[in-house]
Design a protein around this motif. Structure first.
Motif, PDB file in Angstrom:
ATOM      1  N   GLU A  87      -8.531   9.370  10.965  1.00 50.58           N
ATOM      2  CA  GLU A  87      -9.381   8.476  11.754  1.00 50.58           C
ATOM      3  C   GLU A  87     -10.068   7.413  10.912  1.00 50.58           C
ATOM      4  O   GLU A  87     -10.683   6.500  11.436  1.00 50.58           O
ATOM      5  CB  GLU A  87     -10.395   9.292  12.565  1.00 50.58           C
ATOM      6  N   HIS A  88      -9.975   7.560   9.580  1.00 57.77           N
ATOM      7  CA  HIS A  88     -10.452   6.461   8.727  1.00 57.77           C
ATOM      8  C   HIS A  88      -9.306   5.472   8.622  1.00 57.77           C
ATOM      9  O   HIS A  88      -8.297   5.776   7.998  1.00 57.77           O
ATOM     10  CB  HIS A  88     -10.782   6.961   7.321  1.00 57.77           C
ATOM     11  N   VAL A  89      -9.458   4.327   9.254  1.00 60.30           N
ATOM     12  CA  VAL A  89      -8.336   3.392   9.211  1.00 60.30           C
ATOM     13  C   VAL A  89      -8.636   2.207   8.306  1.00 60.30           C
ATOM     14  O   VAL A  89      -9.785   1.870   8.060  1.00 60.30           O
ATOM     15  CB  VAL A  89      -7.964   2.883  10.611  1.00 60.30           C
ATOM     16  N   GLY A  90      -7.586   1.610   7.831  1.00 63.85           N
ATOM     17  CA  GLY A  90      -7.710   0.427   7.005  1.00 63.85           C
ATOM     18  C   GLY A  90      -6.990  -0.722   7.682  1.00 63.85           C
ATOM     19  O   GLY A  90      -6.682  -0.662   8.868  1.00 63.85           O
ATOM     20  N   VAL A  91      -6.734  -1.750   6.899  1.00 68.33           N
ATOM     21  CA  VAL A  91      -5.986  -2.895   7.421  1.00 68.33           C
ATOM     22  C   VAL A  91      -4.512  -2.612   7.174  1.00 68.33           C
ATOM     23  O   VAL A  91      -4.074  -2.547   6.038  1.00 68.33           O
ATOM     24  CB  VAL A  91      -6.414  -4.184   6.696  1.00 68.33           C
ATOM     25  N   THR A  92      -3.742  -2.432   8.236  1.00 71.83           N
ATOM     26  CA  THR A  92      -2.379  -1.943   8.044  1.00 71.83           C
ATOM     27  C   THR A  92      -1.322  -3.026   8.184  1.00 71.83           C
ATOM     28  O   THR A  92      -0.153  -2.781   7.930  1.00 71.83           O
ATOM     29  CB  THR A  92      -2.064  -0.838   9.064  1.00 71.83           C
ATOM     30  N   MET A  93      -1.741  -4.220   8.570  1.00 75.92           N
ATOM     31  CA  MET A  93      -0.726  -5.226   8.902  1.00 75.92           C
ATOM     32  C   MET A  93       0.088  -5.703   7.698  1.00 75.92           C
ATOM     33  O   MET A  93       1.241  -6.055   7.842  1.00 75.92           O
ATOM     34  CB  MET A  93      -1.369  -6.417   9.593  1.00 75.92           C
ATOM     35  N   PHE A  94      -0.523  -5.697   6.504  1.00 80.65           N
ATOM     36  CA  PHE A  94       0.205  -6.215   5.347  1.00 80.65           C
ATOM     37  C   PHE A  94       1.146  -5.165   4.766  1.00 80.65           C
ATOM     38  O   PHE A  94       2.302  -5.443   4.480  1.00 80.65           O
ATOM     39  CB  PHE A  94      -0.775  -6.698   4.279  1.00 80.65           C
ATOM     40  N   ILE A  95       0.630  -3.958   4.625  1.00 84.09           N
ATOM     41  CA  ILE A  95       1.442  -2.901   4.008  1.00 84.09           C
ATOM     42  C   ILE A  95       2.667  -2.603   4.866  1.00 84.09           C
ATOM     43  O   ILE A  95       3.723  -2.244   4.370  1.00 84.09           O
ATOM     44  CB  ILE A  95       0.569  -1.641   3.785  1.00 84.09           C
ATOM     45  N   ILE A 106       3.313   3.286  -2.389  1.00 80.47           N
ATOM     46  CA  ILE A 106       2.025   2.655  -2.702  1.00 80.47           C
ATOM     47  C   ILE A 106       0.881   3.440  -2.069  1.00 80.47           C
ATOM     48  O   ILE A 106      -0.126   3.736  -2.716  1.00 80.47           O
ATOM     49  CB  ILE A 106       2.005   1.194  -2.200  1.00 80.47           C
ATOM     50  N   LEU A 179      -0.750   6.018   8.525  1.00 80.95           N
ATOM     51  CA  LEU A 179      -1.894   5.113   8.447  1.00 80.95           C
ATOM     52  C   LEU A 179      -2.904   5.318   9.563  1.00 80.95           C
ATOM     53  O   LEU A 179      -4.077   5.031   9.399  1.00 80.95           O
ATOM     54  CB  LEU A 179      -1.409   3.664   8.476  1.00 80.95           C
TER      55      LEU A 179
ATOM     56  N   ILE B  13      -7.690  -3.368   0.037  1.00 81.42           N
ATOM     57  CA  ILE B  13      -7.650  -3.670   1.470  1.00 81.42           C
ATOM     58  C   ILE B  13      -6.215  -3.960   1.901  1.00 81.42           C
ATOM     59  O   ILE B  13      -5.733  -3.435   2.903  1.00 81.42           O
ATOM     60  CB  ILE B  13      -8.547  -4.898   1.792  1.00 81.42           C
ATOM     61  N   LEU B  14      -5.514  -4.768   1.095  1.00 79.96           N
ATOM     62  CA  LEU B  14      -4.160  -5.180   1.467  1.00 79.96           C
ATOM     63  C   LEU B  14      -3.202  -4.000   1.546  1.00 79.96           C
ATOM     64  O   LEU B  14      -2.278  -4.003   2.346  1.00 79.96           O
ATOM     65  CB  LEU B  14      -3.626  -6.220   0.474  1.00 79.96           C
ATOM     66  N   GLY B  16      -3.817  -1.197   2.635  1.00 76.58           N
ATOM     67  CA  GLY B  16      -4.080  -0.360   3.801  1.00 76.58           C
ATOM     68  C   GLY B  16      -4.981   0.835   3.559  1.00 76.58           C
ATOM     69  O   GLY B  16      -5.050   1.734   4.394  1.00 76.58           O
ATOM     70  N   MET B  17      -5.681   0.883   2.437  1.00 74.93           N
ATOM     71  CA  MET B  17      -6.579   2.004   2.197  1.00 74.93           C
ATOM     72  C   MET B  17      -7.723   1.941   3.220  1.00 74.93           C
ATOM     73  O   MET B  17      -8.205   0.859   3.546  1.00 74.93           O
ATOM     74  CB  MET B  17      -7.139   1.925   0.774  1.00 74.93           C
ATOM     75  N   PRO B  18      -8.144   3.112   3.756  1.00 70.60           N
ATOM     76  CA  PRO B  18      -9.269   3.101   4.695  1.00 70.60           C
ATOM     77  C   PRO B  18     -10.475   2.366   4.108  1.00 70.60           C
ATOM     78  O   PRO B  18     -10.802   2.540   2.933  1.00 70.60           O
ATOM     79  CB  PRO B  18      -9.577   4.584   4.873  1.00 70.60           C
ATOM     80  N   VAL B  19     -11.116   1.538   4.946  1.00 69.76           N
ATOM     81  CA  VAL B  19     -12.150   0.632   4.446  1.00 69.76           C
ATOM     82  C   VAL B  19     -13.262   1.369   3.684  1.00 69.76           C
ATOM     83  O   VAL B  19     -13.704   0.921   2.631  1.00 69.76           O
ATOM     84  CB  VAL B  19     -12.748  -0.170   5.617  1.00 69.76           C
ATOM     85  N   VAL B 278     -16.963   8.391  10.529  1.00 70.74           N
ATOM     86  CA  VAL B 278     -16.217   7.207  10.095  1.00 70.74           C
ATOM     87  C   VAL B 278     -17.180   6.089   9.683  1.00 70.74           C
ATOM     88  O   VAL B 278     -17.050   5.498   8.616  1.00 70.74           O
ATOM     89  CB  VAL B 278     -15.279   6.712  11.220  1.00 70.74           C
ATOM     90  N   PHE B 330     -10.173  -9.305   9.641  1.00 73.83           N
ATOM     91  CA  PHE B 330      -9.456  -8.297   8.861  1.00 73.83           C
ATOM     92  C   PHE B 330     -10.281  -7.060   8.565  1.00 73.83           C
ATOM     93  O   PHE B 330      -9.748  -6.036   8.190  1.00 73.83           O
ATOM     94  CB  PHE B 330      -8.973  -8.901   7.536  1.00 73.83           C
ATOM     95  N   VAL B 375      -6.027  -7.335  14.241  1.00 75.34           N
ATOM     96  CA  VAL B 375      -6.522  -5.958  14.169  1.00 75.34           C
ATOM     97  C   VAL B 375      -7.675  -5.671  15.131  1.00 75.34           C
ATOM     98  O   VAL B 375      -8.337  -4.664  15.000  1.00 75.34           O
ATOM     99  CB  VAL B 375      -6.967  -5.592  12.723  1.00 75.34           C
TER     100      VAL B 375
END
Lengths: 207, 429
Positions: A87-95, A106, A179, B13-14, B16-19, B278, B330, B375
């Motif tokens: 549930e901890h999400v990041g920015v997934t669009m680039f990866i 990665i 992700l 960030i790029l 995709g690691m959780p913020v 979160v 983003f 996003v």
């Protein structure tokens, strides 16, 4: 999930995956109980404080501090739950633009940075809690150690959960599964009790 | 060093690691890079202190109150009430969707729950009445951002707690901008409905029907009154008011509507705990990075950089707006708020903005990110409900994004919209 397990049968990692799944799911079930109790306690404590201050006109004094520390325990334990549930999400669009195997590698490697962060949090957190042993909280007069322990305990649980997740990530085919929480949207709807899978919207989609 | 911090942050960030972990890892690596092994003990200290705030507790309580209220079936009543008010217009159901978000905003502090609750009810209903599915989803997602603008609001709680701004003041200041957003969205909806010939509601509801619907949804409409009234009269702190809202919603669920069962509480409380987890990870980790940023005097450097381009109040503010809208596209709202807040808030106050006014600008600008591709969280939820792709929805939501940005500009350049109510209550000069 089940079909994946079939295809993995015979893999030397099979035992490892099962173990990770058992530990992760078991820990989740186990953690949910204290988290629920803590969240109810937090709510009840603040309401009790309100009741005594405004209705009985004799403020309790300790409710603010207790609810605050209970909140920290509740939230930090939940952090571990959320790792397991993605549930901890990041920015997934680039990866996601990268080839799948590269992206998977990665993500897997970057998790070691998170593991290191959690390790520092746990190690120095235990020292902090030990150091806080003699400190006494202002209103409750308890040793600060019990409240400060939330940080290292949470960090250790997060470590375990993350290792379990990373293990299971190895066999996950879809990047989204790695992700994002199994399906954020589905979860939202299930929890709101608003699933209308067979409704008109779906019907139109199939045409 | 600044380059190292920024570089690490962007790369993490790029990939995709959780913020939350991006913030923590960046903070940790920067400390090591500064050669300050001895300050590693600060990591758990900052982590703990970051969320050791009674004020922040208002957030989990508002989440809880919203969830419980939603569970009682209040959404149906609010939608019905909105429908008797505006259903007779062309595109009536779409207008009702927006108005329902205004009412729903009073019981929820988060936009996503608004999208989920109203969307799953109204998107199918709108499609059945002959609206395009992508339009229905776009209206739902864009009107959701009214939720955190009209009190209660979770991000205003975070903002108030961290920038030392009165939460009650922020709540008050958010009311009129929230209504303004509703107005511009309804305007655009009316135009699109007319152009595409969307259905006209049957007939105007009678006064009696309106009164009945009003009575049915009164319990929900009372909630923001209790919260705001309690805080403004000085009876409750925001956190206490939020807890009272939880008690009120439980009372409504158990005794008034009798639609809540004790069994429902388990998933509701756990969901609240996870949502809090979160957000708190982000806040905790951000305060580690925040320490590094302060040590490196990044806020001062950014401020100096911006002021070197121009010292004109409005030009600097325009740059801030562009930055906020871009970052918001983003980054997670809470993270953006906690990282950028300490940098931009002093700068904005310095060039002559009222703290409450700038608070609303920042909250609004970051909220818009909820409805922008790629996003936006509300976009995702609306896509999930309508089973559209982000691409399909993006096209249709574009005019609404333009309208909301216009609303943001109006709110920015006309301080009175935010400050009128706080001034009325004597909370702003």
């Amino acid at each position: 999930m089940e079909s994946e397990q079939h295809s993995e049968r015979g893999s030397p990692f099979q035992g490892l995956f099962r173990l990770a799944e058992i530990i992760g799911t078991g820990l989740e079930r186990l953690l949910e109980v204290p988290v629920f109790i803590l969240s109810v306690t937090m709510t009840a404590t603040v309401l009790l404080g309100v009741l005594f201050r405004y209705v009985f006109r004799s403020p309790l004094g300790w409710t603010e501090e207790l609810s605050r520390y209970v909140m920290i325990w509740m939230a930090l334990l939940s952090v571990a739950l959320c790792i397991w549930r993605h549930e901890h999400v990041g920015v997934t669009m680039f990866i996601k633009k990268l080839p799948r195997l590269v992206a998977k590698t990665i993500i897997f490697l970057s998790n070691f940075l998170v593991l290191y962060f959690l390790y520092v949090l746990a190690l120095y957190g235990f020292r902090m809690a030990e150091g806080g042993k003699a400190q006494v909280s202002t209103a409750l007069h308890t040793s600060m150690k019990w409240w400060l322990m939330a940080v290292p305990v949470s960090a250790v649980l997060c470590l375990v959960m993350l290792v379990c997740k990373m293990t299971l990530d190895l066999r996950r085919k879809d990047l989204d599964e790695i992700l994002m929480s199994e399906d954020i949207i589905q979860a939202v709807k299930r929890e709101e009790g608003l699933d209308f899978d067979d409704g008109s919207v779906r019907g139109e989609n199939q045409e | 060093m600044t380059a190292f911090i920024a570089g690490t942050f962007v790369v993490l960030i790029l990939i995709g690691m959780p913020v939350g972990f991006v913030l923590g890892v960046t903070g940790l690596l920067s400390m090591l890079r500064m050669g300050l092994e001895s300050v590693l003990q600060l990591v758990p200290q900052r982590y703990f202190a970051g969320v050791d705030m009674f004020t922040l507790m208002a957030m989990p309580f508002f989440i809880l109150a919203g969830e419980i209220m939603n569970k009682t079936g209040i959404t149906t009543r609010l939608v019905k009430f909105s429908n008797v008010l505006v259903g007779h217009l062309q595109g009536g159901l779409a207008q009702a969707n927006i108005l329902a978000s205004v009412f729903f905003a009073g019981i929820t502090g988060a936009a996503v729950s608004d999208t989920a609750a109203i969307g799953s009810m109204l998107i199918p209903a709108m499609v059945e009445e002959g609206y395009d599915k992508d339009f229905s989803a776009a209206v739902t997602a864009s009107s959701s951002i009214i939720g955190p603008t009209i009190p209660p609001s979770n991000i205003m709680v975070i903002y108030g707690a961290f920038m030392q701004v009165s939460i009650a003041g922020l709540f008050l200041a958010g009311v009129l901008p929230g209504l303004l957003i509703a107005a511009v969205l309804m305007f655009m909806t009316a135009r699109i409905s007319k152009k595409r010939g969307y259905p006209v509601g049957e007939r105007r509801a009678t006064l009696k029907e309106i009164l009945v619907a009003f009575k049915d949804s009164l319990v929900a409409l009372l909630m923001p009154v209790i919260i705001l009234g309690g805080i403004l009269s000085g009876v409750f702190t925001p956190t206490e008011a939020a807890a009272v809202a939880v008690a009120y919603s439980m009372f409504v669920g158990f005794f008034v509507f009798k639609s809540l069962s004790v069994k429902d509480l388990w998933p509701i409380f756990l969901k609240m705990a996870r949502t809090t987890g979160v957000v708190f990870l982000v806040i905790s980790a951000a305060s580690i990075l925040g320490w590094v940023l302060t040590m490196e005097q990044i806020p001062e450097k950014v401020a100096a950089l911006m002021l070197s381009i121009s010292t004109n109040k409005w030009i600097v503010m325009s740059m801030i707006l562009v930055l906020l809208l871009f970052v918001g596209m983003f980054m997670d709202i809470a993270a953006a708020l906690i990282i950028l807040g300490p940098i931009l808030h002093p700068l904005a106050v310095d060039i002559g903005f009222h703290p409450l006014h700038f608070g609303i600008i920042m909250v609004l600008a970051l909220n818009i990110a909820l409805m922008t591709p790629p996003v936006g969280a509300c976009l995702f939820v609306a896509c999930g409900i309508s089973r559209l792709t982000i691409e399909q929805l993006s096209r249709e939501i574009f005019p609404f994004i333009i309208m909301v940005v216009i609303a943001l500009l109006i709110v920015t350049f006309v301080p009175g919209i935010s400050l009128f109510l706080p001034r009325l209550m004597g909370m702003a000069p």
